[in-house]
Write a protein that holds these residues in place. Structure first.
Motif, PDB file in Angstrom:
ATOM      1  N   ASP A  89       0.633   6.265  12.647  1.00 20.26           N
ATOM      2  CA  ASP A  89       1.238   7.301  11.798  1.00 20.26           C
ATOM      3  C   ASP A  89       2.095   6.672  10.711  1.00 20.26           C
ATOM      4  N   HIS A  90       2.961   5.746  11.121  1.00 23.20           N
ATOM      5  CA  HIS A  90       3.869   5.106  10.165  1.00 23.20           C
ATOM      6  C   HIS A  90       3.107   4.296   9.111  1.00 23.20           C
ATOM      7  N   ASP A  93       1.402   6.685   6.663  1.00 29.81           N
ATOM      8  CA  ASP A  93       2.427   7.251   5.772  1.00 29.81           C
ATOM      9  C   ASP A  93       2.867   6.234   4.723  1.00 29.81           C
ATOM     10  N   LYS A  96       0.283   6.097   1.965  1.00 27.68           N
ATOM     11  CA  LYS A  96       0.460   7.227   1.041  1.00 27.68           C
ATOM     12  C   LYS A  96       1.613   6.984   0.084  1.00 27.68           C
ATOM     13  N   TYR A 138      -8.920   9.378  15.227  1.00 26.87           N
ATOM     14  CA  TYR A 138      -7.504   9.724  15.055  1.00 26.87           C
ATOM     15  C   TYR A 138      -7.106   9.657  13.582  1.00 26.87           C
ATOM     16  N   TYR A 142      -5.727  12.631  11.227  1.00 23.01           N
ATOM     17  CA  TYR A 142      -4.277  12.604  11.006  1.00 23.01           C
ATOM     18  C   TYR A 142      -3.886  13.253   9.675  1.00 23.01           C
ATOM     19  N   LYS A 143      -3.049  14.276   9.769  1.00 25.40           N
ATOM     20  CA  LYS A 143      -2.538  15.016   8.601  1.00 25.40           C
ATOM     21  C   LYS A 143      -3.663  15.405   7.636  1.00 25.40           C
ATOM     22  N   ASP A 144      -4.699  16.025   8.203  1.00 24.78           N
ATOM     23  CA  ASP A 144      -5.823  16.510   7.384  1.00 24.78           C
ATOM     24  C   ASP A 144      -6.442  15.401   6.538  1.00 24.78           C
ATOM     25  N   SER A 145      -6.766  14.284   7.186  1.00 29.09           N
ATOM     26  CA  SER A 145      -7.444  13.148   6.537  1.00 29.09           C
ATOM     27  C   SER A 145      -6.606  12.508   5.440  1.00 29.09           C
ATOM     28  N   GLN A 146      -5.316  12.380   5.695  1.00 31.67           N
ATOM     29  CA  GLN A 146      -4.409  11.793   4.692  1.00 31.67           C
ATOM     30  C   GLN A 146      -4.824  10.388   4.297  1.00 31.67           C
ATOM     31  N   SER A 150      -5.712   9.252   0.516  1.00 34.24           N
ATOM     32  CA  SER A 150      -4.949   8.188  -0.141  1.00 34.24           C
ATOM     33  C   SER A 150      -5.862   7.036  -0.553  1.00 34.24           C
TER      34      SER A 150
END
Length: 402
Positions: A89-90, A93, A96, A138, A142-146, A150
């Motif tokens: 996740d990190h 992010d 992005k 996963y 994660y976050k709608d294919s973030q 990105s």
């Protein structure tokens, strides 16, 4: 350090601290500065060019430590624990955040920092998604294919930047006022763009290979197909020769002709290579379980002659190997090109007509023959019946009926 689950867990929890806010409440400014100075001295010994020693935070140090690790070093368990503990996740992010800065960073140093930041995160993600369907699924979700969103934006930025900086370099004139032809991007911005582009492609390949969900989400990104085709068709000419193979998979006819030429040259070298003539003053003997020629008499002149023959044979062999290596590269690039064109032709009469116009006499057989050779090579080196081989067979069958 020896990494274990507890250490990984600690790093990920440290990532969640907000700019050392909790520590700042417990320490006065003098003590905090002492700690930062000690950290600076420690960081200077590890030679990490990405550390921002003027902006040291717990989160920054934890992220740098995490990105310095690889799944190969930590073992297979690392891939799973990184997902379960929230590390992926990190990292996503962070990708992005870096990509968002690409569109706003006018300063070259900040631009390079954003490119490097995205590239290092993507390298870790590329590593942990290889042969790992759980991490692939996963990250797609994660976050709608973030991550895919990105990555698509980053690839578009890289495509624009690498051509932009190349045009800037080509505007430089030499003494006779002629522009420099397709000069490679050599400045630090160009290098950062190239590295980031390869990392993006690596991640997208892992998320889309034999994965309908990942392919669908990736194909939905606005303008990505056009960007990918430009990366394949236009970008390689801006790259150093030795790096083009990583990205280029088109110019089918050029590579097919080059493969034929390299093959004919290799055959000529082998045909013309001198055969070894053993001196008659000797005999075949069995030594250590091997049959060897053992000379009984040799003059100095004979020894020199044999030495010269051996040197000539080694030189001819090296030449043959060099041509064989070039032949292999041309064959692989041409094969992947034929496969890509074949995929684009499927269920698309317009694409069939377009591709046929560029082929000699409009005949697809030149592509199918190359794909059959590639399939034979895969059958020798891979497990029979894999998805890749089935896909190639399907494309061959389609093209043969076009």
């Amino acid at each position: 350090m020896d990494l274990d689950r507890a250490s990984l867990d600690l790093m990920i929890r440290l990532l969640e601290l907000e700019q050392d806010a909790s520590s700042a409440k417990l320490l006065n400014e003098k003590d905090m500065n002492k700690i930062k100075e000690k950290i600076r001295r420690l960081c200077e010994t590890v030679h990490n060019k990405h550390l921002d020693l003027e902006n040291i935070t717990t989160g920054h140090l934890a992220m740098e430590t995490l990105l310095s690790l690889t799944s190969k070093r930590a073992g297979d368990w690392f891939k799973e624990e990184l997902r379960l503990l929230g590390g992926l996740d990190h990292i996503v992010d962070k990708v992005k955040e870096c990509v968002d800065h690409l569109s706003s960073d006018g300063d070259e140093e900040k631009l390079v920092a954003s490119l490097w930041g995205a590239e290092r995160c993507l390298r870790v993600l590329e590593s942990v998604t290889v042969h790992n369907p759980e991490n692939q699924s996963y990250l797609i979700a994660y976050k709608d294919s973030q991550l895919i969103i990105s990555s698509a934006k980053a690839l578009q930025h890289c495509e624009e930047l690498i051509q932009q900086y190349n045009r800037a370099e080509n505007s430089i004139c030499i003494a006779d006022s002629k522009p420099l032809p397709h000069q490679n991007v050599t400045n630090h911005v160009g290098k950062a763009v190239e590295d980031c582009m390869r990392a993006i492609i690596g991640v997208l390949l892992n998320l889309t290979n034999d994965n309908e969900w990942g392919s669908t989400k990736t194909g939905e990104q606005d303008g990505l197909i056009g960007t990918a085709m430009n990366c394949v068709l236009q970008v390689p000419k801006y790259l150093p020769q030795e790096q083009r193979f990583d990205i280029r998979v088109l110019l089918f006819l050029e590579r097919e002709r080059a493969a034929q030429l390299a093959e004919s040259k290799t055959d000529e070298l082998i045909k013309d290579a001198p055969t070894t003539q053993h001196d008659k003053s000797g005999e075949w003997q069995e030594t250590s379980g091997e049959i060897q020629w053992v000379s009984t008499e040799k003059t100095d002149g004979t020894e020199e002659k044999h030495k010269k023959e051996e040197e000539d044979e080694e030189l001819d062999l090296n030449k043959a190997l060099q041509h064989a290596g070039k032949h292999m590269e041309d064959c692989i690039v041409a094969s992947y090109t034929a496969l890509l064109l074949g995929c684009l032709c499927q269920e698309s009469p317009i694409n069939v007509t377009t591709v046929r116009e560029y082929l000699p006499e409009g005949d697809f057989s030149i592509m199918t023959e190359m794909l059959k050779k590639f399939l034979s090579f895969m059958n020798l080196t891979c497990a029979v019946g894999t998805t890749g081989q089935k896909s190639i067979s399907r494309v061959i069958e389609y093209l043969e009926h076009c």
